[in-house]
Enzyme design. Structure first.
Site, mmCIF file in Angstrom:
data_model
loop_
_atom_site.group_PDB
_atom_site.id
_atom_site.type_symbol
_atom_site.label_atom_id
_atom_site.label_comp_id
_atom_site.label_asym_id
_atom_site.label_seq_id
_atom_site.Cartn_x
_atom_site.Cartn_y
_atom_site.Cartn_z
ATOM 1 N N CYS A 1 -2.363 9.585 2.477
ATOM 2 C CA CYS A 1 -1.939 9.030 1.185
ATOM 3 C C CYS A 1 -2.989 9.265 0.101
ATOM 4 O O CYS A 1 -2.661 9.350 -1.074
ATOM 5 C CB CYS A 1 -1.672 7.545 1.324
ATOM 6 S SG CYS A 1 -3.092 6.659 1.977
ATOM 7 N N GLU B 1 0.886 -1.176 0.000
ATOM 8 C CA GLU B 1 0.000 0.000 0.000
ATOM 9 C C GLU B 1 0.917 1.218 0.000
ATOM 10 O O GLU B 1 1.488 1.560 1.042
ATOM 11 C CB GLU B 1 -0.900 -0.013 1.253
ATOM 12 C CG GLU B 1 -1.883 -1.172 1.310
ATOM 13 C CD GLU B 1 -3.062 -1.012 0.358
ATOM 14 O OE1 GLU B 1 -3.336 0.133 -0.062
ATOM 15 O OE2 GLU B 1 -3.701 -2.023 0.023
HETATM 16 P P1 NAD Z 1 8.140 4.627 5.085
HETATM 17 O O1 NAD Z 1 8.145 3.809 3.855
HETATM 18 O O2 NAD Z 1 9.289 5.517 5.361
HETATM 19 O O3 NAD Z 1 8.012 3.680 6.385
HETATM 20 C C1 NAD Z 1 7.030 2.661 6.493
HETATM 21 C C2 NAD Z 1 7.546 1.552 7.399
HETATM 22 O O4 NAD Z 1 8.713 0.990 6.828
HETATM 23 C C3 NAD Z 1 7.901 2.003 8.802
HETATM 24 O O5 NAD Z 1 7.404 1.053 9.716
HETATM 25 C C4 NAD Z 1 9.415 2.027 8.812
HETATM 26 O O6 NAD Z 1 9.972 1.670 10.043
HETATM 27 C C5 NAD Z 1 9.773 0.983 7.764
HETATM 28 N N1 NAD Z 1 11.004 1.322 7.037
HETATM 29 C C6 NAD Z 1 11.473 2.562 6.732
HETATM 30 N N2 NAD Z 1 12.626 2.479 6.028
HETATM 31 C C7 NAD Z 1 12.898 1.160 5.892
HETATM 32 C C8 NAD Z 1 13.933 0.414 5.271
HETATM 33 N N3 NAD Z 1 14.942 1.016 4.656
HETATM 34 N N4 NAD Z 1 13.881 -0.928 5.321
HETATM 35 C C9 NAD Z 1 12.863 -1.556 5.932
HETATM 36 N N5 NAD Z 1 11.857 -0.907 6.549
HETATM 37 C C10 NAD Z 1 11.864 0.423 6.539
HETATM 38 O O7 NAD Z 1 6.763 5.417 5.052
HETATM 39 P P2 NAD Z 1 6.242 6.534 6.049
HETATM 40 O O8 NAD Z 1 7.100 7.748 5.909
HETATM 41 O O9 NAD Z 1 6.050 5.951 7.404
HETATM 42 O O10 NAD Z 1 4.786 6.823 5.459
HETATM 43 C C11 NAD Z 1 4.553 7.741 4.429
HETATM 44 C C12 NAD Z 1 4.388 7.038 3.108
HETATM 45 O O11 NAD Z 1 3.432 6.012 3.203
HETATM 46 C C13 NAD Z 1 3.866 7.973 2.016
HETATM 47 O O12 NAD Z 1 4.512 7.689 0.808
HETATM 48 C C14 NAD Z 1 2.391 7.610 1.911
HETATM 49 O O13 NAD Z 1 1.802 7.892 0.678
HETATM 50 C C15 NAD Z 1 2.441 6.142 2.181
HETATM 51 N N6 NAD Z 1 1.155 5.697 2.688
HETATM 52 C C16 NAD Z 1 0.392 4.890 1.907
HETATM 53 C C17 NAD Z 1 -0.851 4.474 2.355
HETATM 54 C C18 NAD Z 1 -1.716 3.574 1.547
HETATM 55 O O14 NAD Z 1 -2.652 3.050 2.111
HETATM 56 N N7 NAD Z 1 -1.474 3.363 0.267
HETATM 57 C C19 NAD Z 1 -1.307 4.893 3.604
HETATM 58 C C20 NAD Z 1 -0.503 5.725 4.351
HETATM 59 C C21 NAD Z 1 0.733 6.117 3.898
#
Ligand code: NAD
Length: 495
Positions: A270, A236
């Site tokens: 998002c 997602e």
């Molecule tokens: P992110 O991808 O930075 O982090 C998400 C998760 O991944 C966190 O739990 C984090 O600890 C983990 N993570 C971060 N870097 C990592 C790595 N290098 N390796 C493994 N795990 C890692 O996202 P965010 O900043 O928390 O959220 C914002 C993003 O999420 C935006 O792009 C937004 O559009 C998207 N989002 C999508 C939806 C959807 O339903 N499609 C909903 C909410 C947010």
């Protein structure tokens, strides 16, 4: 520092000593946790309807009993207004829990399917099997909802689950890690806390399904890790959601719905409309209406409004502040670094090559790009990555349907923003760079279930079966084909 907790908040099965031994041996720190959950799954603990119901009900109790703690945690993380927390983090999850409880028995039933002549005496059905041990990784923007809604589906489908909330929304992470496990079965559900390093270590383990919500960049990291074990997954992700506003629609109604969609959770959504496409004439009408809506919703100084959230972190505050340099500020533009406050802002004259049009804004900032007409708007949308949502406002329904027909996105909103996600009857998910797979309601149950094809054959009628055994003959071939052929129906040949 990473922490693992089972439902009692204690070390997972295998004990501290085993964990220390495996660490000393250079093993992955989560091997014991994953294997203890797998044992529970293999023993069938999560498969019974009684267990699924008890865990879903426990999740409902968690939401009821910890409501004030949830409100406090999100106030501390991003000053999320209580109304928004209640609606988007509690109520929405409660609805999912109740919908699952109301329908679980029918969802779990085997689905009997059509048979051919050869299998008339047999039983053919689809069994929704739980995958096994699944990993749910969440982001910070809806830190509870985006962990718990997938969890509802995973529990309903009979899986064991490891939950990894975002470390960025640290107060909510703490609440989930300390409180949620006290409600759920410790043998089957665990919370792991930590950042990218911990998540990478978790991902080295073999899971049976991974459900990730976050950025497209990290989505690729997760997908690469899943590929090592050929683990199926849902992604997602995010992106830039365009919103086309046609001429001749009521500007105030459009502005109200746009400002609400863009400013809910201070734009850190998002599914929020990311930018507007409209004609110069519509922009002229929309601008005062947007200003009016912002003042109506948040007062003359939105910084003083209790109904407007803050940006989650200094890094994101600085990122959004930098985006205000794209085009020119027509409304808002004020910031306060101490509070991580960014005012509801409208940008005009933004070039498609400028930063505000190159990255997902994820803040209360709305650029307007002028286009000559709907065709140009559609061409603009189609020249970019496929978004999580396409929005269109038009009083003429035909225009709404034209944009629907000629674009592609995870979801589509006609004459409103965000509201498509409130229905449990609609799948929620992206396409292309905005994601892979979907969930909500029954779609969550299906996502976390393997659809197992089952055919239980009758031991009789061996003469009929002998038709497919060697020695092969033309006669046998003719009989086999005629008993199993699917004929084209409703096809009219004029010649
Ligand atoms: P992110 O991808 O930075 O982090 C998400 C998760 O991944 C966190 O739990 C984090 O600890 C983990 N993570 C971060 N870097 C990592 C790595 N290098 N390796 C493994 N795990 C890692 O996202 P965010 O900043 O928390 O959220 C914002 C993003 O999420 C935006 O792009 C937004 O559009 C998207 N989002 C999508 C939806 C959807 O339903 N499609 C909903 C909410 C947010």
């Amino acid at each position: 520092m990473d922490k693992t907790r089972d439902a009692t908040g204690e070390a997972p099965k295998g004990g501290d000593t085993a964990k220390m031994d495996s660490k000393a041996a250079g093993m992955n720190p989560f091997v014991d946790l994953v294997s203890s959950l797998r044992t529970a799954w293999v023993e069938g603990k999560t498969r019974t309807i009684e267990h699924r119901i008890s865990q879903l009900e426990a999740l409902g109790r968690f939401l009821d009993e910890k409501k004030q703690h949830i409100l406090d945690a999100m106030a501390s993380d991003m000053r999320k207004p209580p109304f928004e927390v209640e609606l988007s983090e509690i109520f929405l999850v409660q609805n999912e829990v109740n919908h699952a409880l109301n329908n679980l028995a029918s969802w779990m039933k085997d689905k009997f399917v059509d048979k051919n002549l050869v299998t008339q005496m047999d039983t053919a059905f689809i069994r929704r099997d739980p995958y096994g041990v699944v990993l749910i990784i969440g982001p910070w923007n809806y830190p509870l909802q985006l962990i718990l809604v997938p969890l509802v589906g995973a529990i309903a489908a009979g899986n064991c689950v490891i939950i990894k909330p975002s470390e960025i929304s640290s107060s909510t992470e703490k609440l989930i890690a300390e409180s949620l496990p006290t409600y759920l079965d410790k043998d089957c559900f665990a919370v792991v806390t930590g950042g990218p390093e911990v998540t990478s270590q978790l991902l080295e383990n073999k899971f049976d399904y991974i459900f990730f919500t976050g950025s497209p960049h990290v989505g690729k990291v997760v997908m690469a890790a899943a590929a090592q074990h050929l683990t199926p997954l849902t992604l997602e992700l995010g992106g830039k959601n365009p919103c086309y506003v046609a001429d001749k629609c009521d500007p105030q109604t459009v502005a109200n719905r746009l400002v609400w969609g863009r400013c809910f959770n201070a734009g850190q959504t998002c599914l929020a409309p990311d930018y507007v496409l409209c004609s110069l004439e519509t922009q002229e009408k929309l601008l005062p209406a947007l200003r009016h809506a912002i003042t109506e919703f948040f007062g003359p100084n939105p910084q003083e409004s209790p109904d407007f959230a803050r940006i989650i972190s200094d890094r994101h505050f600085q990122r959004i502040q930098a985006l205000l340099g794209s085009g020119r500020v027509a409304i808002g533009g004020q910031t306060d670094e101490k509070e991580r406050y960014v005012a509801p802002t409208v940008l005009l004259d933004v070039q498609p090559s400028e930063p505000a049009m190159q990255e997902e804004i994820f803040g209360p900032v709305l650029p307007i790009i002028t286009v000559a007409n709907m065709d140009e708007a559609i061409a603009f949308i189609n020249s970019r990555e496929r978004p999580l949502a396409v929005y269109v406002f038009a009083s003429n329904n035909k225009l709404v349907h034209q944009v629907l027909e000629r674009t592609s996105s995870g979801s589509f909103g006609g004459n409103d923003a965000l509201m498509q996600m409130m229905l449990v009857s609609l799948p929620f998910g992206g396409i292309g760079t905005s994601g892979l797979g979907s969930y909500h309601g029954k779609f969550s149950f299906d996502t976390f279930s393997h659809h197992r094809a089952c055919l239980l054959r009758n031991m009789g009628l061996e003469a009929m079966n002998a038709l497919r055994y060697p020695p092969y003959t033309d006669r046998k071939m003719g009989m086999v084909l005629s008993t199993s052929r699917i004929k084209r129906t409703g096809y009219c040949t004029l010649l």
